[in-house]
Design a protein around this motif. Structure first.
Motif, PDB file in Angstrom:
ATOM      1  N   ASN A  94      81.319  23.152  69.705  1.00  0.00           N
ATOM      2  CA  ASN A  94      80.324  23.263  68.966  1.00  0.00           C
ATOM      3  C   ASN A  94      80.076  22.019  70.267  1.00  0.00           C
ATOM      4  N   ARG A  95      79.906  21.510  71.453  1.00  0.00           N
ATOM      5  CA  ARG A  95      79.620  21.204  72.178  1.00  0.00           C
ATOM      6  C   ARG A  95      79.293  21.659  73.479  1.00  0.00           C
ATOM      7  N   LYS A  96      79.306  23.237  73.168  1.00  0.00           N
ATOM      8  CA  LYS A  96      79.132  24.074  74.646  1.00  0.00           C
ATOM      9  C   LYS A  96      77.163  24.356  74.969  1.00  0.00           C
ATOM     10  N   HIS A  97      76.292  23.934  73.643  1.00  0.00           N
ATOM     11  CA  HIS A  97      75.102  23.485  73.790  1.00  0.00           C
ATOM     12  C   HIS A  97      74.169  22.647  74.819  1.00  0.00           C
ATOM     13  N   LEU A  98      75.751  21.813  74.503  1.00  0.00           N
ATOM     14  CA  LEU A  98      75.549  20.726  75.762  1.00  0.00           C
ATOM     15  C   LEU A  98      76.045  20.613  77.078  1.00  0.00           C
ATOM     16  N   GLY A  99      75.978  21.626  78.217  1.00  0.00           N
ATOM     17  CA  GLY A  99      76.046  21.440  78.610  1.00  0.00           C
ATOM     18  C   GLY A  99      75.443  21.818  79.825  1.00  0.00           C
ATOM     19  N   ASN A 100      73.973  21.920  79.291  1.00  0.00           N
ATOM     20  CA  ASN A 100      72.783  21.577  80.444  1.00  0.00           C
ATOM     21  C   ASN A 100      72.000  20.489  79.764  1.00  0.00           C
ATOM     22  N   VAL A 101      72.007  19.402  78.969  1.00  0.00           N
ATOM     23  CA  VAL A 101      71.871  18.500  78.827  1.00  0.00           C
ATOM     24  C   VAL A 101      72.027  17.378  79.768  1.00  0.00           C
ATOM     25  N   ARG A 102      71.291  16.288  79.925  1.00  0.00           N
ATOM     26  CA  ARG A 102      71.450  14.739  80.387  1.00  0.00           C
ATOM     27  C   ARG A 102      71.397  14.139  79.184  1.00  0.00           C
ATOM     28  N   VAL A 103      72.174  13.104  79.344  1.00  0.00           N
ATOM     29  CA  VAL A 103      72.356  11.609  78.598  1.00  0.00           C
ATOM     30  C   VAL A 103      71.854  10.456  79.050  1.00  0.00           C
ATOM     31  N   VAL A 104      70.853  10.164  78.015  1.00  0.00           N
ATOM     32  CA  VAL A 104      69.648   9.179  78.025  1.00  0.00           C
ATOM     33  C   VAL A 104      70.910   7.795  78.039  1.00  0.00           C
ATOM     34  N   GLN A 105      70.331   7.140  78.948  1.00  0.00           N
ATOM     35  CA  GLN A 105      71.155   5.836  78.794  1.00  0.00           C
ATOM     36  C   GLN A 105      70.077   5.026  79.345  1.00  0.00           C
ATOM     37  N   LYS A 106      69.809   3.192  78.317  1.00  0.00           N
ATOM     38  CA  LYS A 106      69.239   2.524  79.659  1.00  0.00           C
ATOM     39  C   LYS A 106      69.091   2.039  80.566  1.00  0.00           C
ATOM     40  N   ASN A 107      70.964   2.186  80.683  1.00  0.00           N
ATOM     41  CA  ASN A 107      70.907   1.184  82.080  1.00  0.00           C
ATOM     42  C   ASN A 107      71.842   2.609  82.696  1.00  0.00           C
ATOM     43  N   LEU A 108      71.682   3.341  82.701  1.00  0.00           N
ATOM     44  CA  LEU A 108      71.995   4.423  84.093  1.00  0.00           C
ATOM     45  C   LEU A 108      70.432   4.758  84.512  1.00  0.00           C
ATOM     46  N   VAL A 109      70.702   5.442  86.334  1.00  0.00           N
ATOM     47  CA  VAL A 109      69.654   6.194  86.258  1.00  0.00           C
ATOM     48  C   VAL A 109      70.149   6.958  87.641  1.00  0.00           C
ATOM     49  N   PHE A 110      69.541   8.006  87.372  1.00  0.00           N
ATOM     50  CA  PHE A 110      70.117   9.436  87.935  1.00  0.00           C
ATOM     51  C   PHE A 110      68.569   9.864  89.505  1.00  0.00           C
ATOM     52  N   VAL A 111      68.980   9.640  90.232  1.00  0.00           N
ATOM     53  CA  VAL A 111      67.633   9.920  91.388  1.00  0.00           C
ATOM     54  C   VAL A 111      68.598  11.161  92.143  1.00  0.00           C
ATOM     55  N   VAL A 112      67.622  11.648  92.950  1.00  0.00           N
ATOM     56  CA  VAL A 112      67.267  13.267  92.879  1.00  0.00           C
ATOM     57  C   VAL A 112      65.926  13.024  94.651  1.00  0.00           C
ATOM     58  N   GLY A 113      67.332  13.791  95.508  1.00  0.00           N
ATOM     59  CA  GLY A 113      66.230  13.548  96.387  1.00  0.00           C
ATOM     60  C   GLY A 113      65.816  12.360  97.518  1.00  0.00           C
ATOM     61  N   LEU A 114      67.539  11.349  97.782  1.00  0.00           N
ATOM     62  CA  LEU A 114      67.039  10.531  98.483  1.00  0.00           C
ATOM     63  C   LEU A 114      67.128  10.861 100.252  1.00  0.00           C
ATOM     64  N   SER A 115      66.362  10.060 100.589  1.00  0.00           N
ATOM     65  CA  SER A 115      66.586  10.507 102.158  1.00  0.00           C
ATOM     66  C   SER A 115      68.293   9.908 102.386  1.00  0.00           C
ATOM     67  N   GLN A 116      68.801  10.882 102.919  1.00  0.00           N
ATOM     68  CA  GLN A 116      70.110  10.035 103.351  1.00  0.00           C
ATOM     69  C   GLN A 116      70.562   8.589 104.425  1.00  0.00           C
ATOM     70  N   ARG A 117      68.815   8.371 104.944  1.00  0.00           N
ATOM     71  CA  ARG A 117      69.102   6.930 105.960  1.00  0.00           C
ATOM     72  C   ARG A 117      69.281   5.537 104.218  1.00  0.00           C
ATOM     73  N   LEU A 118      68.466   6.011 103.581  1.00  0.00           N
ATOM     74  CA  LEU A 118      68.456   5.511 101.414  1.00  0.00           C
ATOM     75  C   LEU A 118      70.432   5.436 101.008  1.00  0.00           C
ATOM     76  N   ALA A 119      70.376   6.378 101.143  1.00  0.00           N
ATOM     77  CA  ALA A 119      71.735   6.731  99.779  1.00  0.00           C
ATOM     78  C   ALA A 119      72.760   5.701 100.479  1.00  0.00           C
ATOM     79  N   GLU A 120      72.985   4.406 100.185  1.00  0.00           N
ATOM     80  CA  GLU A 120      73.373   3.425 100.637  1.00  0.00           C
ATOM     81  C   GLU A 120      74.105   2.709  99.689  1.00  0.00           C
ATOM     82  N   PRO A 121      74.861   2.503  99.131  1.00  0.00           N
ATOM     83  CA  PRO A 121      74.764   1.323  97.676  1.00  0.00           C
ATOM     84  C   PRO A 121      74.644   0.127  97.769  1.00  0.00           C
TER      85      PRO A 121
END
Length: 155
Positions: A94-121
């Motif tokens: 029943n959960r296999k179809h969720l493998g490629n789905v992103r969960v949207v949360q108001k308090n979560l941000v997923f960022v791709v493609g950041l420069s290495q110089r910015l990738a610091e907390p």
């Protein structure tokens, strides 16, 4: 009453606990009212000793109690194991179809493609980056390139 797979879910009508495997063939009164051995013992020793269904005095020995044989016990355990495996497989299917789905949360941000110089907390928490959107509680940075050519950050 026989020890079939459906009876494994039977509850004692007094304490509402699931009947143990060895309680499946336990009927302490001649009326056939089934309770667990714990409740039967409590009624006989601490209470009035009467069957809750027909109000007859419980005999010293249960009216009908045939302990499960080793083979019956193994069969029931095997059936239960098989049911558990089927249930887990069904949940997984029943959960296999969720493998490629992103969960949207108001308090979560997923960022791709950041420069290495910015990738610091500490850099990402600043007001010129994600800090301007509110208080940042946690920043997780994954330098794996499986999602992008350059590092990514989970803010």
């Amino acid at each position: 009453m026989s020890a079939s797979g459906d009876e494994q879910n039977t509850e004692c009508p007094l304490c509402m606990e699931p009947l143990e495997l060895d309680d499946l063939n336990f009927f302490p009164c001649t009326c056939g009212y089934q309770i667990c051995r714990f409740c039967w013992h409590r009624i006989r020793t601490d209470e009035n000793g009467l069957c809750p269904a027909c109000r007859k005095q419980y005999p010293e020995d249960p009216a009908d109690f045939k302990p499960l044989t080793h083979e019956e016990l193994q069969k029931i355990k095997s059936e239960k194991r098989q049911k558990d495996l089927q249930r887990k497989q069904k949940i997984s299917d029943n959960r296999k179809h969720l493998g490629n789905v992103r969960v949207v949360q108001k308090n979560l941000v997923f960022v791709v493609g950041l420069s290495q110089r910015l990738a610091e907390p500490e850099v990402l928490k600043r007001n010129e980056y994600f800090g301007k959107f509110g208080k940042i509680h946690k920043v997780v940075i994954n330098h794996s390139t499986s999602y992008a050519e350059i590092g990514r950050a989970h803010v």
